[in-house]
Enzyme design. Structure first.
Site, PDB file in Angstrom:
ATOM      1  N   HIS A   1       0.841  -1.205   0.000  1.00 60.35           N
ATOM      2  CA  HIS A   1       0.000   0.000   0.000  1.00 60.35           C
ATOM      3  C   HIS A   1       0.870   1.246   0.000  1.00 60.35           C
ATOM      4  CE1 HIS A   1       0.502  -1.455   4.135  1.00 60.35           C
ATOM      5  NE2 HIS A   1       0.547  -0.190   4.506  1.00 60.35           N
TER       6      HIS A   1
HETATM    7  P1  AMP Z   1       1.468   0.719   7.421  1.00 65.31           P
HETATM    8  O1  AMP Z   1       2.209   1.051   8.657  1.00 65.31           O
HETATM    9  O2  AMP Z   1       2.141   1.285   6.194  1.00 65.31           O
HETATM   10  O3  AMP Z   1       1.169  -0.753   7.261  1.00 65.31           O
HETATM   11  O4  AMP Z   1       0.104   1.500   7.533  1.00 65.31           O
HETATM   12  C1  AMP Z   1      -1.156   0.884   7.542  1.00 65.31           C
HETATM   13  C2  AMP Z   1      -2.220   1.942   7.419  1.00 65.31           C
HETATM   14  O5  AMP Z   1      -3.482   1.285   7.334  1.00 65.31           O
HETATM   15  C3  AMP Z   1      -2.308   2.892   8.610  1.00 65.31           C
HETATM   16  O6  AMP Z   1      -2.233   4.226   8.126  1.00 65.31           O
HETATM   17  C4  AMP Z   1      -3.665   2.587   9.271  1.00 65.31           C
HETATM   18  O7  AMP Z   1      -4.301   3.751   9.751  1.00 65.31           O
HETATM   19  C5  AMP Z   1      -4.439   1.970   8.129  1.00 65.31           C
HETATM   20  N1  AMP Z   1      -5.420   0.951   8.517  1.00 65.31           N
HETATM   21  C6  AMP Z   1      -5.320   0.060   9.531  1.00 65.31           C
HETATM   22  N2  AMP Z   1      -6.353  -0.799   9.486  1.00 65.31           N
HETATM   23  C7  AMP Z   1      -7.124  -0.443   8.425  1.00 65.31           C
HETATM   24  C8  AMP Z   1      -8.317  -0.946   7.854  1.00 65.31           C
HETATM   25  N3  AMP Z   1      -8.923  -2.012   8.365  1.00 65.31           N
HETATM   26  N4  AMP Z   1      -8.813  -0.328   6.756  1.00 65.31           N
HETATM   27  C9  AMP Z   1      -8.192   0.764   6.213  1.00 65.31           C
HETATM   28  N5  AMP Z   1      -7.064   1.283   6.704  1.00 65.31           N
HETATM   29  C10 AMP Z   1      -6.527   0.692   7.790  1.00 65.31           C
END
Ligand code: AMP
Ligand code: ZN
Length: 201
Positions: free
Chosen positions: A116
């Site tokens: 992502h």
């Molecule tokens: P990372 O540290 O790059 O894996 O960031 C993960 C991101 O996903 C963070 O910015 C969270 O706020 C976001 N996040 C966590 N759980 C969910 C979810 N179920 N749906 C959408 N975004 C999420």
């Protein structure tokens, strides 16, 4: 326990499980990808959603439809895909607020599964931004610009960039991302950053 965790932000550095198998919340992006409430864009290659726990006024996640776990799984043939993710992320940012500054990048050590790309406005004005780890994950070398990753994949055929002491980066002293002033607490930092303008110059 499971139902409690479901609505939590287990983002970067917030370790909640020491089990060897991936905890279920790590797969949360896979279901959010198809949530019409969160989806903002879709084509044959990517899906863009609103981050469920936004750390700024605008915070999106660009994900490939193809099942790619993380940066380490990328191959040279994925360069076009990363460029497409970058372009569509930029378009989404511009549609949201053409005047506002955004950064596009990846966390060196992501907490969630499925590749992502973060597209995040630079105001960091959000109640979900609560702690030092949140701040430092977007404002130290822990956040790697999308263009840097694309360049590396083009040059090396893989993403080899190792961020040394990534956990140390998350513990660094708080520093304003604009004027670099050191701040002692998150509330003080959040008050301080309101004085800056995040408009494109
Ligand atoms: P990372 O540290 O790059 O894996 O960031 C993960 C991101 O996903 C963070 O910015 C969270 O706020 C976001 N996040 C966590 N759980 C969910 C979810 N179920 N749906 C959408 N975004 C999420
Ligand atoms: Zn400042």
């Amino acid at each position: 326990m499971a139902s409690k965790r479901k609505s939590e932000d287990n983002s970067v550095g917030d370790k909640v499980s020491s089990k060897k198998s991936a905890p279920f919340w790590k797969n949360g992006l896979m279901s959010s990808m198809h949530d019409p409430e969160l989806q903002v864009y879709k084509d044959d290659k990517v899906i863009i959603i609103k981050d469920k726990y936004p750390k700024a006024k605008y915070h999106f996640l660009v994900m490939p439809k193809e099942n790619i776990a993380n940066l380490k799984s990328l191959k040279k043939e994925n360069v076009d895909l990363l460029e497409h993710m970058h372009e569509k992320g930029k378009e989404t940012a511009e549609k949201s607020d053409a005047e506002l500054q955004f950064r596009l990048g990846y966390h060196a050590v992501p907490s969630m599964s499925h590749l992502h790309l973060h597209v995040i406005s630079q105001d960091f004005d959000s109640p979900c931004l609560k702690n030092k780890k949140h701040w430092n994950s977007f404002n130290t070398e822990y956040f790697v610009d999308s263009e840097e990753i694309i360049k590396e994949l083009e040059q090396n055929g893989k993403v080899v960039k190792e961020v040394t002491s990534s956990q140390e980066l998350l513990k660094k002293n708080l520093r304003c991302h604009v004027c670099k002033k050191e701040m002692t607490t998150i509330p003080a930092l959040k008050t301080h950053i309101k004085q800056h303008s995040y408009k494109k110059s």
